[in-house]
Design a protein around this motif. Sequence first.
Motif, mmCIF file in Angstrom:
data_model
loop_
_atom_site.group_PDB
_atom_site.id
_atom_site.type_symbol
_atom_site.label_atom_id
_atom_site.label_comp_id
_atom_site.label_asym_id
_atom_site.label_seq_id
_atom_site.Cartn_x
_atom_site.Cartn_y
_atom_site.Cartn_z
ATOM 1 N N PRO A 26 0.796 -1.242 0.000
ATOM 2 C CA PRO A 26 0.000 0.000 0.000
ATOM 3 C C PRO A 26 0.818 1.276 0.000
ATOM 4 O O PRO A 26 0.265 2.364 -0.156
ATOM 5 N N LEU A 27 2.149 1.168 0.142
ATOM 6 C CA LEU A 27 2.980 2.367 0.146
ATOM 7 C C LEU A 27 3.496 2.735 -1.238
ATOM 8 O O LEU A 27 4.052 3.815 -1.424
ATOM 9 N N VAL A 28 3.333 1.846 -2.212
ATOM 10 C CA VAL A 28 3.832 2.121 -3.564
ATOM 11 C C VAL A 28 2.937 3.144 -4.251
ATOM 12 O O VAL A 28 1.718 2.981 -4.327
ATOM 13 N N THR A 29 3.558 4.191 -4.745
ATOM 14 C CA THR A 29 2.843 5.266 -5.431
ATOM 15 C C THR A 29 2.894 5.110 -6.937
ATOM 16 O O THR A 29 1.927 5.388 -7.639
ATOM 17 N N LEU A 30 4.064 4.687 -7.426
ATOM 18 C CA LEU A 30 4.340 4.771 -8.862
ATOM 19 C C LEU A 30 5.200 3.590 -9.291
ATOM 20 O O LEU A 30 6.160 3.230 -8.600
ATOM 21 N N LEU A 31 4.862 2.988 -10.427
ATOM 22 C CA LEU A 31 5.675 1.921 -11.020
ATOM 23 C C LEU A 31 6.556 2.546 -12.090
ATOM 24 O O LEU A 31 6.066 3.071 -13.091
ATOM 25 N N ALA A 32 7.882 2.490 -11.889
ATOM 26 C CA ALA A 32 8.815 3.165 -12.791
ATOM 27 C C ALA A 32 9.168 2.289 -13.981
ATOM 28 O O ALA A 32 9.178 1.060 -13.884
ATOM 29 N N HIS A 33 9.472 2.955 -15.108
ATOM 30 C CA HIS A 33 9.846 2.306 -16.376
ATOM 31 C C HIS A 33 9.389 0.847 -16.423
ATOM 32 O O HIS A 33 10.182 -0.085 -16.313
ATOM 33 N N PRO A 34 8.076 0.635 -16.604
ATOM 34 C CA PRO A 34 7.463 -0.674 -16.336
ATOM 35 C C PRO A 34 8.000 -1.848 -17.143
ATOM 36 O O PRO A 34 8.018 -2.967 -16.640
ATOM 37 N N SER A 35 8.424 -1.636 -18.388
ATOM 38 C CA SER A 35 8.852 -2.784 -19.190
ATOM 39 C C SER A 35 10.351 -3.034 -19.102
ATOM 40 O O SER A 35 10.842 -4.053 -19.578
ATOM 41 N N GLY A 36 11.110 -2.086 -18.515
ATOM 42 C CA GLY A 36 12.534 -2.274 -18.327
ATOM 43 C C GLY A 36 13.388 -2.195 -19.578
ATOM 44 O O GLY A 36 14.581 -2.486 -19.526
ATOM 45 N N ARG A 37 12.823 -1.789 -20.672
ATOM 46 C CA ARG A 37 13.585 -1.833 -21.919
ATOM 47 C C ARG A 37 14.609 -0.696 -21.999
ATOM 48 O O ARG A 37 14.444 0.372 -21.401
ATOM 49 N N LEU A 38 15.676 -0.940 -22.755
ATOM 50 C CA LEU A 38 16.595 0.089 -23.212
ATOM 51 C C LEU A 38 16.598 -0.014 -24.729
ATOM 52 O O LEU A 38 16.960 -1.059 -25.282
ATOM 53 N N ILE A 39 16.187 1.037 -25.399
ATOM 54 C CA ILE A 39 15.947 0.972 -26.842
ATOM 55 C C ILE A 39 17.210 0.566 -27.585
ATOM 56 O O ILE A 39 18.251 1.203 -27.464
ATOM 57 N N GLY A 40 17.104 -0.517 -28.333
ATOM 58 C CA GLY A 40 18.219 -0.996 -29.123
ATOM 59 C C GLY A 40 19.271 -1.744 -28.326
ATOM 60 O O GLY A 40 20.234 -2.259 -28.895
ATOM 61 N N GLU A 41 19.108 -1.820 -27.004
ATOM 62 C CA GLU A 41 20.115 -2.462 -26.163
ATOM 63 C C GLU A 41 19.537 -3.605 -25.333
ATOM 64 O O GLU A 41 20.187 -4.628 -25.149
ATOM 65 N N ARG A 42 18.339 -3.430 -24.813
ATOM 66 C CA ARG A 42 17.736 -4.465 -23.984
ATOM 67 C C ARG A 42 16.255 -4.549 -24.310
ATOM 68 O O ARG A 42 15.539 -3.536 -24.284
ATOM 69 N N GLU A 43 15.798 -5.739 -24.620
ATOM 70 C CA GLU A 43 14.392 -5.942 -24.943
ATOM 71 C C GLU A 43 13.541 -5.774 -23.683
ATOM 72 O O GLU A 43 14.022 -5.961 -22.556
ATOM 73 N N PRO A 44 12.267 -5.413 -23.833
ATOM 74 C CA PRO A 44 11.397 -5.293 -22.656
ATOM 75 C C PRO A 44 11.187 -6.648 -21.970
ATOM 76 O O PRO A 44 11.355 -7.700 -22.587
ATOM 77 N N PHE A 45 10.831 -6.588 -20.682
ATOM 78 C CA PHE A 45 10.487 -7.810 -19.980
ATOM 79 C C PHE A 45 9.325 -8.497 -20.680
ATOM 80 O O PHE A 45 8.509 -7.859 -21.347
ATOM 81 N N GLU A 46 9.216 -9.787 -20.435
ATOM 82 C CA GLU A 46 8.000 -10.500 -20.809
ATOM 83 C C GLU A 46 6.971 -10.240 -19.720
ATOM 84 O O GLU A 46 7.150 -10.647 -18.566
ATOM 85 N N LEU A 47 5.905 -9.525 -20.044
ATOM 86 C CA LEU A 47 4.915 -9.109 -19.050
ATOM 87 C C LEU A 47 3.498 -9.237 -19.584
ATOM 88 O O LEU A 47 3.260 -9.084 -20.790
ATOM 89 N N ASP A 48 2.563 -9.456 -18.691
ATOM 90 C CA ASP A 48 1.147 -9.296 -18.999
ATOM 91 C C ASP A 48 0.781 -7.877 -18.589
ATOM 92 O O ASP A 48 0.373 -7.630 -17.451
ATOM 93 N N MET A 49 0.975 -6.918 -19.499
ATOM 94 C CA MET A 49 0.821 -5.511 -19.155
ATOM 95 C C MET A 49 -0.625 -5.165 -18.804
ATOM 96 O O MET A 49 -0.870 -4.314 -17.938
ATOM 97 N N LEU A 50 -1.580 -5.822 -19.439
ATOM 98 C CA LEU A 50 -2.985 -5.531 -19.120
ATOM 99 C C LEU A 50 -3.288 -5.917 -17.676
ATOM 100 O O LEU A 50 -3.960 -5.168 -16.955
#
Length: 588
Positions: free
Chosen positions: A462-486
């Motif tokens: 209950p203390l979490v306010t914000l989820l940062a850079h949710p997919s973790g990607r770095l463009i051209g360097e690291r692919e996004p996590f495998e996530l169920d974003m919905l």
Amino acid sequence: MSIQNLAVAAVFEEIADRLAIQGANVFRVRAYSNAARILQGLGRDVKQMLERGEDLCELPGIGADLAGKIREIVETGKCVVLERLRREMPAAVTELLKVPGLGPKRVGALWHDLDVQTPRQVLRAARDNRIRELPGFGEKMERQIEAAVAAHLSKEQRMKLATAAQYAEALVRHLEQTPGVDRVVVAGSFRRMRETVGDLDLIVTARQTKAAVERFAAYPDILEVLSRGETRASVRLKSGLQVDLRVVAVESFGAALVYFTGSKAHNIALRRIAQEHGLKINEYGVFKGAKRIAGDTEASVYRAVGLPEIPPELREERGEIEAARAGRLPRLVELADLKGDLHAHTTATDGRSSLEDMVGAAQALGFEYLAITEHSRRQAMAHGLDPERLRRQADAIDRVNAKLQGMRVLKGIEVDILDDGTLDLPDSVLSELDLVVAAIHTRFSLSRAQQTERILRALDNPLVTLLAHPSGRLIGEREPFELDMLKIMRKAKERRVCVELNAHPERLDLTDTNCRMAKDEGVLVAVNSDAHDTGEFANLRYGIGQARRGWLERADVLNSRSLPELLPLLKRCRRGPTEAGVAVAYAD
């Protein structure tokens, strides 16, 4: 940003890459990487600074050694250190760092133990089952490397938006100084604010067409002129970026902008509508038979086919034409709508500017608030804060706030989400803050189910306010996590957690499609800079571009609220799930 700054930054980036592959001291590598980032975001030209006798050591992160190398590169066009490193290592090896998943240690092992130097050689080694024999690799890693390299080789080489912007803006300034040139606009994917750019399209109106073409072809950063005519020219810059110039008549300017801005799918849909009205649209105008009936402005082009003007960022044939027909086009968020920034770092961890300097820069931008959100203790390489150091920083923020007028510094933390979904700092400490930004910085390769569950558990705190850079990607360097974003968005809505659109040009995370998902699910998005120095607040413009591509309006963006509007929202975010049957004014 000057081309000279970019050239020096490119040298430092290559030095950092080569040192990293060699296994050099991590702090030495980081010094060059940080210097490159500082130069890329610097608003002043280092060549002009040197000519005026200014001390480069006054720049954050630039000591005497780096200042001397900057002078060397500016004055000679060379760097002795880089030339030595190039002699010690094949030229192509650094290209391997562009393959997602191949960090310096792995590149060094592939080069030393298998003598592979290019992505194609790595691909062959993987298909010959030679990589699995290396210590620390194995068959699974070999297959991952094979897939990553194959994907890398199949992709069109594109430049990150922020880098392309530096070349584009310098070219625009160059052309605007030409006598007789009236307007210069960069079209194409750059104008649509896509996260990467393949080339640049410059649309120009000029009273002296020949002078405009000649000045363009004489641009000092050109490697080669590919073609040249009376009203157009194509060149390749030294960076490899292709730039196309088209000088158009005033009466065709709007039509040319629509045509060359694209996207191709959007333009095809427009032409289809025009045909239904008995009209023809091309880069010269809108025609009824042989008569031009529109084309001087973009608005006139859209009006001719019965539509309101559609913002460039929406022109992707993703429902924008249907929305325009129905009068449902969004009033897109603008940079001026932002009242503050909810994710920034200082020298307390891995930032390069002090708390006081970051606050001063934010105040100069007219912000009503700035959240300082250092890394937590798990990030040892970033000097992450433990509870004691976090409390000391909170005291420092109180002292700054006591002197401030018209602005407030918010106390926050970018806390690591651990492997099991718990947080890196105890709730007793997090509860003392104004906001808690939760983020993943490790274990990127978990399965879709595991990574999703990890984030869902974090959002249950209950203390979490914000989820940062949710997919973790770095463009051209690291692919996004495998996530169920919905599933993550719906949990965020349930728990009143906001999600971040990280504006750093290497991230731009959320993607445009996930921004739209957040909007559809009623989850507020915070457009944050993740600034590590005062110059990086400028990255917010790229975040706004991404937000606009995601159809976000002012009401969809958390930090478009004034401070009095924001503070109650932050408190509501920290109360936990909504009660059954109770409506919550989450997106008011």
